[in-house]
Design a protein around this motif. Structure first.
Motif, PDB file in Angstrom:
ATOM      1  N   SER A 150       0.948  -1.851   0.192  1.00  0.00           N
ATOM      2  CA  SER A 150      -0.079   0.074   0.404  1.00  0.00           C
ATOM      3  C   SER A 150       0.863   1.454   0.034  1.00  0.00           C
ATOM      4  CB  SER A 150      -0.582   0.159   0.948  1.00  0.00           C
ATOM      5  OG  SER A 150      -1.403   1.087   1.587  1.00  0.00           O
ATOM      6  N   ILE A 151       0.221   2.104  -0.233  1.00  0.00           N
ATOM      7  CA  ILE A 151       0.563   3.915  -0.344  1.00  0.00           C
ATOM      8  C   ILE A 151       0.812   4.523  -1.790  1.00  0.00           C
ATOM      9  CG2 ILE A 151       2.000   4.287   1.670  1.00  0.00           C
ATOM     10  CD1 ILE A 151      -0.963   6.224   2.394  1.00  0.00           C
ATOM     11  N   ILE A 152       0.271   4.970  -2.261  1.00  0.00           N
ATOM     12  CA  ILE A 152       0.187   5.177  -3.619  1.00  0.00           C
ATOM     13  C   ILE A 152      -1.396   5.690  -3.368  1.00  0.00           C
ATOM     14  CG2 ILE A 152       0.172   5.212  -6.572  1.00  0.00           C
ATOM     15  CD1 ILE A 152       1.958   2.581  -5.671  1.00  0.00           C
ATOM     16  N   LEU A 153      -1.645   7.292  -3.752  1.00  0.00           N
ATOM     17  CA  LEU A 153      -2.251   7.993  -4.037  1.00  0.00           C
ATOM     18  C   LEU A 153      -3.056   8.120  -5.307  1.00  0.00           C
ATOM     19  CD1 LEU A 153      -0.992  11.569  -2.365  1.00  0.00           C
ATOM     20  CD2 LEU A 153      -2.364   9.165  -1.276  1.00  0.00           C
ATOM     21  N   THR A 196       4.232   9.221   3.657  1.00  0.00           N
ATOM     22  CA  THR A 196       4.821   8.661   5.151  1.00  0.00           C
ATOM     23  C   THR A 196       4.883   6.938   4.530  1.00  0.00           C
ATOM     24  OG1 THR A 196       3.135   8.340   5.940  1.00  0.00           O
ATOM     25  CG2 THR A 196       3.584  10.066   6.444  1.00  0.00           C
ATOM     26  N   PRO A 197       6.238   6.227   4.440  1.00  0.00           N
ATOM     27  CA  PRO A 197       6.854   5.321   4.684  1.00  0.00           C
ATOM     28  C   PRO A 197       4.658   4.496   4.613  1.00  0.00           C
ATOM     29  CG  PRO A 197       7.906   5.473   6.194  1.00  0.00           C
ATOM     30  CD  PRO A 197       7.092   6.166   6.364  1.00  0.00           C
ATOM     31  N   GLY A 198       4.654   3.611   2.490  1.00  0.00           N
ATOM     32  CA  GLY A 198       3.860   2.668   2.829  1.00  0.00           C
ATOM     33  C   GLY A 198       3.938   1.348   3.652  1.00  0.00           C
ATOM     34  N   ARG A 199       3.273   1.021   3.791  1.00  0.00           N
ATOM     35  CA  ARG A 199       3.684  -0.411   4.913  1.00  0.00           C
ATOM     36  C   ARG A 199       3.726  -1.221   3.760  1.00  0.00           C
ATOM     37  NH1 ARG A 199       4.040  -0.522  10.694  1.00  0.00           N
ATOM     38  NH2 ARG A 199       2.383   0.355  10.923  1.00  0.00           N
ATOM     39  N   ASP A 200       3.159  -1.100   2.942  1.00  0.00           N
ATOM     40  CA  ASP A 200       2.657  -1.816   1.464  1.00  0.00           C
ATOM     41  C   ASP A 200       2.182  -1.942   0.012  1.00  0.00           C
ATOM     42  OD1 ASP A 200       0.457  -2.441   1.201  1.00  0.00           O
ATOM     43  OD2 ASP A 200       0.829  -4.087   3.484  1.00  0.00           O
ATOM     44  N   PRO A 201       2.256  -2.015  -0.929  1.00  0.00           N
ATOM     45  CA  PRO A 201       2.442  -1.944  -2.095  1.00  0.00           C
ATOM     46  C   PRO A 201       0.842  -1.881  -2.581  1.00  0.00           C
ATOM     47  CG  PRO A 201       3.855  -3.406  -2.481  1.00  0.00           C
ATOM     48  CD  PRO A 201       3.173  -3.062  -1.330  1.00  0.00           C
ATOM     49  N   LEU A 258       7.293  -0.945   3.176  1.00  0.00           N
ATOM     50  CA  LEU A 258       8.622  -1.511   4.419  1.00  0.00           C
ATOM     51  C   LEU A 258       8.214  -2.890   3.919  1.00  0.00           C
ATOM     52  CD1 LEU A 258       6.664   1.201   7.000  1.00  0.00           C
ATOM     53  CD2 LEU A 258       9.401   0.840   5.724  1.00  0.00           C
ATOM     54  N   GLY A 259       7.195  -3.468   3.724  1.00  0.00           N
ATOM     55  CA  GLY A 259       7.116  -4.951   2.935  1.00  0.00           C
ATOM     56  C   GLY A 259       5.847  -5.183   2.237  1.00  0.00           C
ATOM     57  N   HIS A 260       5.172  -6.550   2.369  1.00  0.00           N
ATOM     58  CA  HIS A 260       4.782  -7.120   1.656  1.00  0.00           C
ATOM     59  C   HIS A 260       4.096  -8.582   2.130  1.00  0.00           C
ATOM     60  CE1 HIS A 260       7.372  -8.314  -2.546  1.00  0.00           C
ATOM     61  NE2 HIS A 260       6.591  -9.093  -1.035  1.00  0.00           N
ATOM     62  N   ALA A 261       2.663  -8.937   2.391  1.00  0.00           N
ATOM     63  CA  ALA A 261       2.537 -10.585   2.116  1.00  0.00           C
ATOM     64  C   ALA A 261       1.222 -10.386   1.493  1.00  0.00           C
ATOM     65  CB  ALA A 261       1.951  -9.971   3.915  1.00  0.00           C
ATOM     66  N   TYR A 262       1.103 -12.216   0.683  1.00  0.00           N
ATOM     67  CA  TYR A 262       0.365 -12.413  -0.107  1.00  0.00           C
ATOM     68  C   TYR A 262      -0.891 -12.978   1.082  1.00  0.00           C
ATOM     69  CZ  TYR A 262       3.711 -11.996  -3.293  1.00  0.00           C
ATOM     70  OH  TYR A 262       5.014 -11.553  -4.253  1.00  0.00           O
ATOM     71  N   PHE A 263      -2.614 -12.433   0.585  1.00  0.00           N
ATOM     72  CA  PHE A 263      -4.137 -13.515   1.312  1.00  0.00           C
ATOM     73  C   PHE A 263      -3.411 -14.732   1.398  1.00  0.00           C
ATOM     74  CE2 PHE A 263      -4.658  -9.090   1.137  1.00  0.00           C
ATOM     75  CZ  PHE A 263      -5.787  -8.350   1.667  1.00  0.00           C
ATOM     76  N   PRO A 264      -4.569 -15.334   1.849  1.00  0.00           N
ATOM     77  CA  PRO A 264      -4.759 -16.463   2.106  1.00  0.00           C
ATOM     78  C   PRO A 264      -5.344 -16.847   0.543  1.00  0.00           C
ATOM     79  CG  PRO A 264      -5.308 -15.121   4.009  1.00  0.00           C
ATOM     80  CD  PRO A 264      -5.685 -14.860   2.578  1.00  0.00           C
ATOM     81  N   ALA A 276      -3.526   2.415   5.982  1.00  0.00           N
ATOM     82  CA  ALA A 276      -1.796   1.896   4.861  1.00  0.00           C
ATOM     83  C   ALA A 276      -0.805   2.562   5.507  1.00  0.00           C
ATOM     84  CB  ALA A 276      -2.673   2.676   3.882  1.00  0.00           C
ATOM     85  N   SER A 277      -0.457   3.426   6.341  1.00  0.00           N
ATOM     86  CA  SER A 277       0.649   3.388   6.383  1.00  0.00           C
ATOM     87  C   SER A 277       1.141   3.613   7.183  1.00  0.00           C
ATOM     88  CB  SER A 277       1.055   5.188   5.675  1.00  0.00           C
ATOM     89  OG  SER A 277       0.218   5.734   6.114  1.00  0.00           O
ATOM     90  N   ASP A 278       2.864   4.154   8.176  1.00  0.00           N
ATOM     91  CA  ASP A 278       3.102   4.248   9.129  1.00  0.00           C
ATOM     92  C   ASP A 278       2.560   5.105   9.204  1.00  0.00           C
ATOM     93  OD1 ASP A 278       6.080   4.486  10.952  1.00  0.00           O
ATOM     94  OD2 ASP A 278       4.555   3.261  12.023  1.00  0.00           O
TER      95      ASP A 278
END
Length: 472
Positions: free
Chosen positions: A34-37, A51-56, A154-160, A208-210
């Motif tokens: 996440s965090i792209i406007l 601010t840093p996006g946690r993920d895309p 900062l990172g990313h993770a995949y859903f189940p 979405a962001s820190d």
């Protein structure tokens, strides 16, 4: 940071998905970044966050796109730590990772246990930079530069769901000696890995962001995760699964409107395709079934399975006029008068199943089982044909039951689950009859019309409501 105690549970091995899916676990979902406007259009440029996006993943989902229903289908899960960052001691990293899982375990029935073996682990946690291909290759997965870290991610993770389900990757270009940032990011990304989206509350871990979050769950986080799994103390049950559209005519044929880069123009941004649905961001129709990914996701069809309802006809053929893409009815037709009635039985794992066949061949029923510690009835829908064949699926298409009725009983039924588990089932006709005035008759309920009056609403399951058992 105190860690909630984790129940030690036996490890369950992930099964292989049916169809064109790769090795995965009992799940449904994708990933989160996440965090792209928002720029409001397909192919829009990515604006750098302040601010840093946690993920895309986007801060909010695309307009018209329902929330993913992905969730793990078991409660005892394992995690493997693939490698460590050099910015902080390994002991602390193990503790932080265990504590991060513990935050979610404390408020749900999920139990997480560390395993020292990669094979069969439900979650893989690791650190890397750039394309971080080592984290994919070591799990026998394909590394795609579409998932390479951006400088502000900062990172990313995949859903189940999908071949990468459960993977949680941390961008080692960041200074993880900031223990607050490390822990809160782990809690956030693992939230995605168990199926949670970004939340709008800016103090939530899943924002979405820190924003300086500590990793402690806020009420918004707890409410969201208990919608998927219920509460550990049993006071909150998971939200019921959403039924699919009744037929193709009532389906939504409008694609979502993405808020960030959508390379293939299917209505789903690239990050959501990669991490949530496991689809290809460079193909409008990832499973080549004739229905674009965006339209499939809007209608809760599976964009990675060309035959979501499992009846032998592709989603595209049915959705575009030859059958019903939401109901396993392909090839099931003819006079079912001899089959009409209610049936009850059990499957090979002991779960009771019952269903009713109506005069038009429509089938409705339920599968009773214990999940997440709760006794739950999975609603089943399906169809029957004059040959005696009957097919039922759950609303989320996780369960599929097939069998042939001979002499008022199913003795050779088989079932399978989305990740590939299977078994057998039997059922027999219950003495009684459907109290229907004539073939095609409907039952109605009187409901308020919103204008001070009343209108008639067809009951979804009139066959069950009007079934009358024989008297002894």
């Amino acid at each position: 940071m105190g860690a909630p105690s984790l129940a030690v549970q036996s490890r369950q091995k992930k099964n292989a998905r049916k169809g064109n899916r790769m090795n995965t676990s009992w799940t449904r979902g994708g990933v989160v970044f996440s965090i792209i406007l928002a720029c409001g259009g397909t192919g829009c440029p990515m604006t750098m966050p302040t601010t840093p996006g946690r993920d895309p993943l986007p801060p909010t989902r695309a307009a018209g796109l329902p929330e993913s229903a992905a969730r793990w289908q078991k409660t005892n899960l394992t995690f493997f730590i693939a490698n460590f960052t050099s910015k902080i001691s390994q002991d602390k990293q193990v503790q932080f990772t265990t504590d991060a899982f513990g935050r979610w375990s404390a408020v749900t029935p999920l139990n997480f246990t560390r395993t020292m073996t990669r094979a069969g682990a439900d979650f893989i946690v690791g650190y890397g930079t750039g394309g971080h291909c080592e984290l994919y290759v070591e799990s026998s997965l394909t590394c795609s530069m579409d998932a390479a870290f951006e400088s502000t991610t900062l990172g990313h993770a995949y859903f189940p769901e999908g071949p990468n389900s459960g993977h949680c990757h941390m961008n080692d270009a960041f200074d993880w000696s900031d223990e607050r940032l490390l822990f809160s990011t782990l809690v956030h990304e693992l939230g995605h890995a168990i199926g949670l989206p970004h939340l709008p509350e800016n103090n939530a871990v899943m924002f979405a962001s820190d924003n300086g979050q500590t990793g402690n769950l806020m009420q918004a986080d707890i409410t969201a995760v208990q919608q998927l799994y219920g509460s550990r103390d049993g006071t909150v049950k998971p939200a019921p699964r959403t039924p699919p559209p009744g037929n193709d005519a009532s389906a939504n044929r409008t694609a979502p409107i993405p808020t960030q880069l959508d390379t293939d123009g299917d209505g789903i941004d690239d990050a959501t395709e990669l991490y949530v649905y496991g689809t290809n961001p460079h193909m409008t129709d990832s499973d080549n079934d004739g229905v674009d990914d965006g339209i499939e996701c809007v209608n809760r069809l599976d964009p990675t399975n060309s035959d979501t309802d499992g009846d032998g006809a592709s989603d595209g053929d049915e959705f575009n006029g030859d059958g019903n893409a939401f109901l396993p009815d392909h090839g099931l037709s003819g006079d079912v008068t001899a089959l009409v009635g209610k049936y009850a039985g059990t499957d090979s794992v002991g779960s009771p199943i019952e269903f009713t066949i109506a005069a038009d061949g429509a089938v409705t029923g339920k599968l009773s089982l214990t999940q997440y510690g709760f006794d739950e009835d999975y609603e089943l829908i399906g169809a029957a044909g004059s040959s005696g064949m009957v097919i039922l699926v759950s609303y989320d298409y996780f369960f599929e039951y097939k069998g042939t009725i001979v002499a008022a009983a199913v003795n050779n039924g088989t079932f399978n689950t989305d990740p590939g588990a299977n078994g057998t089932w039997t059922a027999a006709k219950v003495p009684g009859k459907l109290k229907l005035p004539d073939i095609g008759a409907k039952a109605f309920d009187q409901v308020e019309d919103g204008f001070g009056g009343y209108t008639l609403k067809p009951l979804r399951r009139p066959d069950i409501a009007l079934y009358v058992p024989d008297r002894n």
